[in-house]
Motif scaffolding. Structure first.
Motif, PDB file in Angstrom:
ATOM      1  N   PHE A 155       0.802  -1.217   0.000  1.00 40.69           N
ATOM      2  CA  PHE A 155       0.000   0.000   0.000  1.00 40.69           C
ATOM      3  C   PHE A 155       0.836   1.267   0.000  1.00 40.69           C
ATOM      4  N   LEU A 156       2.165   1.150  -0.026  1.00 43.42           N
ATOM      5  CA  LEU A 156       3.027   2.331  -0.149  1.00 43.42           C
ATOM      6  C   LEU A 156       4.184   2.045  -1.108  1.00 43.42           C
ATOM      7  N   PRO A 157       3.924   1.784  -2.389  1.00 42.98           N
ATOM      8  CA  PRO A 157       5.012   1.447  -3.293  1.00 42.98           C
ATOM      9  C   PRO A 157       6.015   2.582  -3.463  1.00 42.98           C
ATOM     10  N   MET A 158       5.608   3.837  -3.219  1.00 41.29           N
ATOM     11  CA  MET A 158       6.544   4.944  -3.375  1.00 41.29           C
ATOM     12  C   MET A 158       7.557   5.005  -2.235  1.00 41.29           C
ATOM     13  N   MET A 159       7.348   4.240  -1.147  1.00 40.69           N
ATOM     14  CA  MET A 159       8.277   4.243  -0.021  1.00 40.69           C
ATOM     15  C   MET A 159       9.371   3.203  -0.194  1.00 40.69           C
ATOM     16  N   SER A 160       9.182   2.228  -1.071  1.00 35.94           N
ATOM     17  CA  SER A 160      10.182   1.199  -1.322  1.00 35.94           C
ATOM     18  C   SER A 160      11.018   1.599  -2.521  1.00 35.94           C
ATOM     19  N   ARG A 161      12.278   1.177  -2.534  1.00 39.65           N
ATOM     20  CA  ARG A 161      13.162   1.476  -3.654  1.00 39.65           C
ATOM     21  C   ARG A 161      13.557   0.188  -4.344  1.00 39.65           C
ATOM     22  N   SER A 162      13.781   0.260  -5.637  1.00 40.03           N
ATOM     23  CA  SER A 162      14.271  -0.904  -6.357  1.00 40.03           C
ATOM     24  C   SER A 162      15.781  -0.966  -6.207  1.00 40.03           C
ATOM     25  N   GLY A 163      16.348  -2.117  -6.486  1.00 43.45           N
ATOM     26  CA  GLY A 163      17.788  -2.278  -6.380  1.00 43.45           C
ATOM     27  C   GLY A 163      18.215  -3.678  -6.740  1.00 43.45           C
ATOM     28  N   THR A 164      19.478  -3.979  -6.452  1.00 45.55           N
ATOM     29  CA  THR A 164      20.048  -5.288  -6.737  1.00 45.55           C
ATOM     30  C   THR A 164      20.717  -5.811  -5.479  1.00 45.55           C
ATOM     31  N   LEU A 165      20.448  -7.054  -5.180  1.00 42.99           N
ATOM     32  CA  LEU A 165      21.090  -7.727  -4.065  1.00 42.99           C
ATOM     33  C   LEU A 165      22.149  -8.640  -4.656  1.00 42.99           C
ATOM     34  N   SER A 166      23.386  -8.467  -4.223  1.00 42.72           N
ATOM     35  CA  SER A 166      24.497  -9.263  -4.733  1.00 42.72           C
ATOM     36  C   SER A 166      24.918 -10.264  -3.661  1.00 42.72           C
ATOM     37  N   ILE A 167      24.918 -11.534  -4.016  1.00 43.22           N
ATOM     38  CA  ILE A 167      25.296 -12.595  -3.087  1.00 43.22           C
ATOM     39  C   ILE A 167      26.501 -13.316  -3.669  1.00 43.22           C
ATOM     40  N   TRP A 168      27.565 -13.361  -2.913  1.00 44.03           N
ATOM     41  CA  TRP A 168      28.764 -14.088  -3.332  1.00 44.03           C
ATOM     42  C   TRP A 168      28.978 -15.232  -2.356  1.00 44.03           C
ATOM     43  N   HIS A 169      29.271 -16.401  -2.888  1.00 45.68           N
ATOM     44  CA  HIS A 169      29.426 -17.589  -2.061  1.00 45.68           C
ATOM     45  C   HIS A 169      30.539 -18.440  -2.642  1.00 45.68           C
ATOM     46  N   GLU A 170      31.464 -18.858  -1.803  1.00 47.15           N
ATOM     47  CA  GLU A 170      32.532 -19.759  -2.233  1.00 47.15           C
ATOM     48  C   GLU A 170      32.180 -21.168  -1.783  1.00 47.15           C
ATOM     49  N   LEU A 171      32.153 -22.086  -2.726  1.00 47.99           N
ATOM     50  CA  LEU A 171      31.826 -23.479  -2.428  1.00 47.99           C
ATOM     51  C   LEU A 171      33.013 -24.371  -2.733  1.00 47.99           C
ATOM     52  N   MET A 172      33.412 -25.148  -1.759  1.00 49.38           N
ATOM     53  CA  MET A 172      34.305 -26.252  -2.063  1.00 49.38           C
ATOM     54  C   MET A 172      33.417 -27.315  -2.652  1.00 49.38           C
TER      55      MET A 172
END
Length: 184
Positions: A155-172
């Motif tokens: 009900f308040l889309p103007m209060m949220s901002r768009s963006g990108t979440l970057s996840i880095w993970h090292e797997l053996m």
């Protein structure tokens, strides 16, 4: 005005509208709004790396299980889509798309991301190093996931901002490690 079906969200909206003249005060001052969900990534299966000893190209495939836990009290957490790249020593081995998802407040979910590469060229040095690390059990791959999120407050889309979440993970290969998350 369209309300969420969640009774707590309806109550908070109505109470802040009555007390403060609108819900804007609540959403701009509440510290829990900025919580980023917790992500863990496990390597469910992989194939196609064992032929690195045979030639200069590999065609690997990785199945990743991603667990997301939304700890927000008042809002859902939504992503439209994303991309993932799995690399070894800076060389992209496999890539794929992350499906869009939406988690209700205080909930968790698992989803699978499938990545694959087609005839990825490895230099002699990189191929020998991968083969050596593979046989000693120390081969590591990097998972770089970018998730695009958009305003998701119902009900308040103007209060949220768009963006990108970057996840880095090292797997053996066959092991899981800590995750590093950066919000851009």
């Amino acid at each position: 005005m369209r309300f969420s079906g969640d009774p707590l969200t309806r109550f908070l909206y109505k109470s802040h509208t009555v007390l403060f003249g609108g819900p804007r005060v609540f959403y701009t001052q509440h510290p829990l709004r900025v919580y980023v969900p917790e992500y863990t990534i496990d390597l469910a299966a992989f194939e196609g790396l064992n032929n690195a000893t045979l030639g200069h190209t590999v065609s690997p495939a990785f199945d990743l299980t991603v667990h997301v836990e939304n700890r927000r009290f008042f809002e859902a957490w939504c992503h439209n889509q994303g991309e993932v790249v799995i690399s070894y020593s800076g060389v992209a081995l496999a890539w794929g798309r992350v499906p869009g998802f939406c988690l209700r407040r205080r909930s968790a979910a698992n989803f699978t991301v499938v990545t694959w590469g087609q005839k990825v060229y490895l230099s002699d040095d990189l191929r020998k190093r991968l083969t050596r690390e593979w046989h000693t059990g120390t081969a590591k791959v990097d998972v770089d996931m970018k998730l695009h999120y958009y305003p998701n407050c119902p009900f308040l889309p103007m209060m949220s901002r768009s963006g990108t979440l970057s996840i880095w993970h090292e797997l053996m290969l066959g092991d899981t490690r800590e995750i590093e998350i950066n919000v851009l």
